[in-house]
Motif scaffolding. Structure first.
Motif, PDB file in Angstrom:
ATOM      1  N   LYS A  67       0.833  -1.203   0.000  1.00 25.33           N
ATOM      2  CA  LYS A  67       0.000   0.000   0.000  1.00 25.33           C
ATOM      3  C   LYS A  67       0.870   1.257   0.000  1.00 25.33           C
ATOM      4  N   GLU A  68       1.921   1.216   0.787  1.00 27.31           N
ATOM      5  CA  GLU A  68       2.843   2.357   0.834  1.00 27.31           C
ATOM      6  C   GLU A  68       3.488   2.556  -0.534  1.00 27.31           C
ATOM      7  N   GLU A 101       9.002  15.371   4.410  1.00 26.96           N
ATOM      8  CA  GLU A 101       8.055  14.499   5.102  1.00 26.96           C
ATOM      9  C   GLU A 101       8.765  13.619   6.136  1.00 26.96           C
ATOM     10  N   THR A 161       9.251  14.907  14.929  1.00 29.07           N
ATOM     11  CA  THR A 161       8.099  14.743  15.810  1.00 29.07           C
ATOM     12  C   THR A 161       8.027  13.328  16.390  1.00 29.07           C
ATOM     13  N   GLU A 162       9.136  12.620  16.365  1.00 26.44           N
ATOM     14  CA  GLU A 162       9.256  11.281  16.970  1.00 26.44           C
ATOM     15  C   GLU A 162       8.402  10.216  16.290  1.00 26.44           C
ATOM     16  N   GLN A 163       7.868  10.523  15.090  1.00 23.56           N
ATOM     17  CA  GLN A 163       7.049   9.504  14.417  1.00 23.56           C
ATOM     18  C   GLN A 163       7.888   8.309  13.977  1.00 23.56           C
ATOM     19  N   ASP A 223      10.516   7.150  15.655  1.00 18.33           N
ATOM     20  CA  ASP A 223      10.652   6.351  16.876  1.00 18.33           C
ATOM     21  C   ASP A 223       9.380   5.564  17.137  1.00 18.33           C
ATOM     22  N   ALA A 224       8.226   6.236  16.912  1.00 18.10           N
ATOM     23  CA  ALA A 224       6.950   5.560  17.141  1.00 18.10           C
ATOM     24  C   ALA A 224       6.792   4.361  16.216  1.00 18.10           C
ATOM     25  N   LEU A 225       7.215   4.506  14.957  1.00 19.59           N
ATOM     26  CA  LEU A 225       7.168   3.380  14.016  1.00 19.59           C
ATOM     27  C   LEU A 225       7.948   2.212  14.572  1.00 19.59           C
ATOM     28  N   THR A 226       9.174   2.508  15.034  1.00 27.93           N
ATOM     29  CA  THR A 226      10.027   1.448  15.557  1.00 27.93           C
ATOM     30  C   THR A 226       9.357   0.739  16.728  1.00 27.93           C
ATOM     31  N   THR A 227       8.776   1.529  17.654  1.00 31.92           N
ATOM     32  CA  THR A 227       8.158   0.867  18.808  1.00 31.92           C
ATOM     33  C   THR A 227       6.926   0.069  18.409  1.00 31.92           C
ATOM     34  N   LEU A 228       6.345   0.386  17.248  1.00 30.39           N
ATOM     35  CA  LEU A 228       5.207  -0.401  16.776  1.00 30.39           C
ATOM     36  C   LEU A 228       5.684  -1.541  15.874  1.00 30.39           C
ATOM     37  N   SER A 229       6.925  -1.968  16.092  1.00 25.71           N
ATOM     38  CA  SER A 229       7.509  -3.109  15.378  1.00 25.71           C
ATOM     39  C   SER A 229       7.495  -2.940  13.866  1.00 25.71           C
ATOM     40  N   THR A 230       7.629  -1.727  13.389  1.00 25.14           N
ATOM     41  CA  THR A 230       7.677  -1.489  11.946  1.00 25.14           C
ATOM     42  C   THR A 230       9.002  -0.821  11.627  1.00 25.14           C
ATOM     43  N   TYR A 269       9.317   0.541   5.822  1.00 27.47           N
ATOM     44  CA  TYR A 269       8.013   1.180   5.706  1.00 27.47           C
ATOM     45  C   TYR A 269       8.104   2.493   4.938  1.00 27.47           C
TER      46      TYR A 269
END
Ligand SMILES: Nc1ncnc2c1ncn2[C@@H]1O[C@H](COP(=O)(O)OP(=O)(O)OP(=O)(O)O)[C@@H](O)[C@H]1O
Ligand SMILES: [Mg+2]
Lengths: 262, 252
Positions: free
Chosen positions: A47-48, A124, A131-133, A135-142, A147
């Motif tokens: 999808k990406e 982007e 904005t740490e997004q 880092d957030a990806l990493t913590t969501l196992s992605t 990605y």
């Protein structure tokens, strides 16, 4: 400061910037290899990829098309002006075609896409970093490379040859329009002349170049975005660096690739 | 007390000449709610990021469930965690519900879209957000709403270990109460291990089993929340009473 100190100042500065340059080359190379290795290993994010294809490919059509149209037209005028000095005005159609397909289609298309796509990717991803997004990806196992980077690099590498091919056609058409309306070429003769002298290798070499440029554009956008500094200033700098480095790398690799295909 | 879930031994981290963590020793038991307090800029967020591997500590040891956090399968490791970032860190290219259900839409926990959406809406309700919010984008929400969406995302996959970086900052008192209760619920009902950073002393009392105070790069004081008022530690006393005078300098 002694004379010897002053004498070593210049070599020291040269050495420092040489080392800095080598370090950048190294880290870009590592980033590229890591992108390729993630490209081959699941999970994949189709999808990406489609999203990136739309934004990088489809939305670049107007820019690439306009660039090609006007370049083809100008090229016809210039070649006519050059050719008429040897009574060789008849070469206009074939040289416009060869010039567009081998060189200007991919290079100018690549540069335009670099301005558009490398900047938007860097902005982007840089904003996501700030904005740490990421880092957030990493913590969501992605994995951010899988990605964010892989879909964009793959999409740009595949879309750029298609864009260049469309640019080639539009560019040749631009030359044709100017040739027929301004330079009194016979319409059928112009088309026949274009067709007769153009070889398949001209086209394919240009398309290979375009693929390489697409890879460079997305890679530099992602690389600078991922390494963006903190704050809005960091993102701005990342965007500028992405466009400048992508453009320079396109022109440098264009020379190398032209030597290879020569 | 059961086994330790998180053990930190002499963890150090510097950014250039800024020595943020200078030897952190901290243990958190399974199913315990630990609250970290400490002045602004003392490295509380960095501490959480070190455990998650988002920031590489310069030295020291971090064990999660007895295993070295820096080794082994990092994806499987992170699958046990949920994290609320201080700034929310919502993906602004995705709708709210897709943010919340991010983990449920891909990877090992993948499930049908409709089901993932239902779970997302249920989690949004738990943080006090209506289902209409689900289809908005993060940029269309207020700061406090974004925070709560971040919270919903952190708990969506029901992780064993949850980190909350300032969950109630920017919320009104009533909503703060709701969130405090929710965190307490997650620890008690789901048996999760929680680590919460907060500046709000009423949150500390509502959420914590244990409290740790970070100051000057080390854990200045740690103990059960009940002992907090009678600790006799001048740093902690100054902090919980919010006094301008004391051993902690007010210019940092
Ligand atoms: N990526 C980074 N690069 C450089 N310095 C950093 C980085 N992240 C944090 N720091 C520094 O580390 C210190 C601690 O930051 P941190 O965000 O952990 O503070 P905090 O305790 O969470 O504060 P607050 O309560 O205000 O959120 C700060 O001085 C900050 O400048
Ligand atoms: Mg913080």
């Amino acid at each position: 400061m002694t004379a010897a100190d002053i004498l070593t100042l210049i070599p020291a500065a040269v050495g420092r910037s040489t080392l800095a340059f080598c370090r950048i080359i190294g880290s870009v190379a590592i980033f590229a290899l890591s992108t390729l290795s993630h490209l081959l290993r699941p999970p994949f994010y189709p999808k990406e990829f489609l999203h990136a294809l739309l934004h990088i490919g489809y939305f670049s059509l107007p820019v690439v098309g306009m660039t090609a149209l006007f370049t083809g037209g100008a090229l016809a005028l210039q070649i006519y002006s050059g050719g008429s000095r040897f009574n060789a005005e008849s070469v206009v159609p074939s040289i416009v075609a060869i010039g567009m397909v081998r060189e200007l289609g991919p290079v100018l298309g690549g540069l335009m896409v670099a301005g558009r796509v490398a900047a938007s990717i860097a902005a982007e991803i840089g904003t996501m970093k700030v904005t740490e997004q990421i880092d957030a990806l990493t913590t969501l196992s992605t994995h951010p490379m899988k990605y964010l980077t892989v879909p964009r690099v793959l999409a740009a590498t595949l879309a750029m040859p298609v864009l260049a091919a469309i640019g080639d056609v539009i560019g040749i058409m631009g030359g044709y329009l100017v040739g027929v309306t301004r330079l009194d070429f016979n319409s059928a003769a112009y088309i026949k002349n274009t067709y007769d002298f153009l070889e398949v290798a001209d086209v394919t070499s240009g398309l290979w170049k375009a693929a390489a440029f697409g890879f460079i554009v997305a890679l530099m956008g992602c690389y600078h975005g991922m390494r963006s500094g903190r704050g809005a200033q960091g993102v701005g700098k990342a965007t500028t660096n992405a466009v400048v480095s992508a453009s320079v790398m396109i022109l440098a690799s264009n020379y190398v690739l032209t030597e290879v295909f020569f | 007390m059961g086994a330790q879930m998180i053990e930190m031994q002499d963890v150090r981290k510097s950014f250039g000449s800024n020595h943020v963590l200078r030897g952190i020793d901290l243990d958190i038991a399974k199913g315990e709610s630990m609250v970290i307090i400490g002045g602004s800029g003392t490295g509380k967020s960095v501490l959480l990021k070190c455990i998650l591997g988002l920031v590489q500590p310069d030295s020291g040891k971090i064990l999660v469930d007895g295993r070295d956090a820096t080794r082994g399968d990092h994806d499987a490791f992170l699958a046990r965690f949920g994290m609320l970032f201080q700034g929310g860190a919502l993906f602004d290219s995705l709708a709210v519900w897709q943010n919340v259900a991010f983990r449920l839409l891909r990877g090992s926990l993948k499930r049908p879209k409709a089901e993932a959406r239902e779970i997302a809406i249920e989690k949004l309700r738990r943080v006090g957000l209506k289902s209409e919010v689900a289809d908005l984008f993060p940029a269309e929400l207020s700061g406090g709403m974004q925070k709560r969406v971040g919270l919903a995302r952190a708990i969506a996959a029901e992780p064993e270990i949850i980190f909350f970086d300032e969950p109630t900052t920017g919320l009104d008192p009533i909503m703060s109460g709701v969130i405090n209760e929710l965190i307490r619920e997650i620890v008690v009902e789901m048996g999760a291990t929680a680590m919460t950073i907060t500046h709000d002393m009423s949150s500390v009392r509502a959420i914590a089993d244990k409290v740790a105070m970070l100051h000057d790069g080390v854990i200045q004081w740690t103990g059960p929340v009940a002992d907090m008022d009678a600790s006799g530690d001048p740093y902690l006393d100054q902090f919980i009473h919010g006094r301008a005078e004391g051993p902690i300098e007010s210019v940092r």
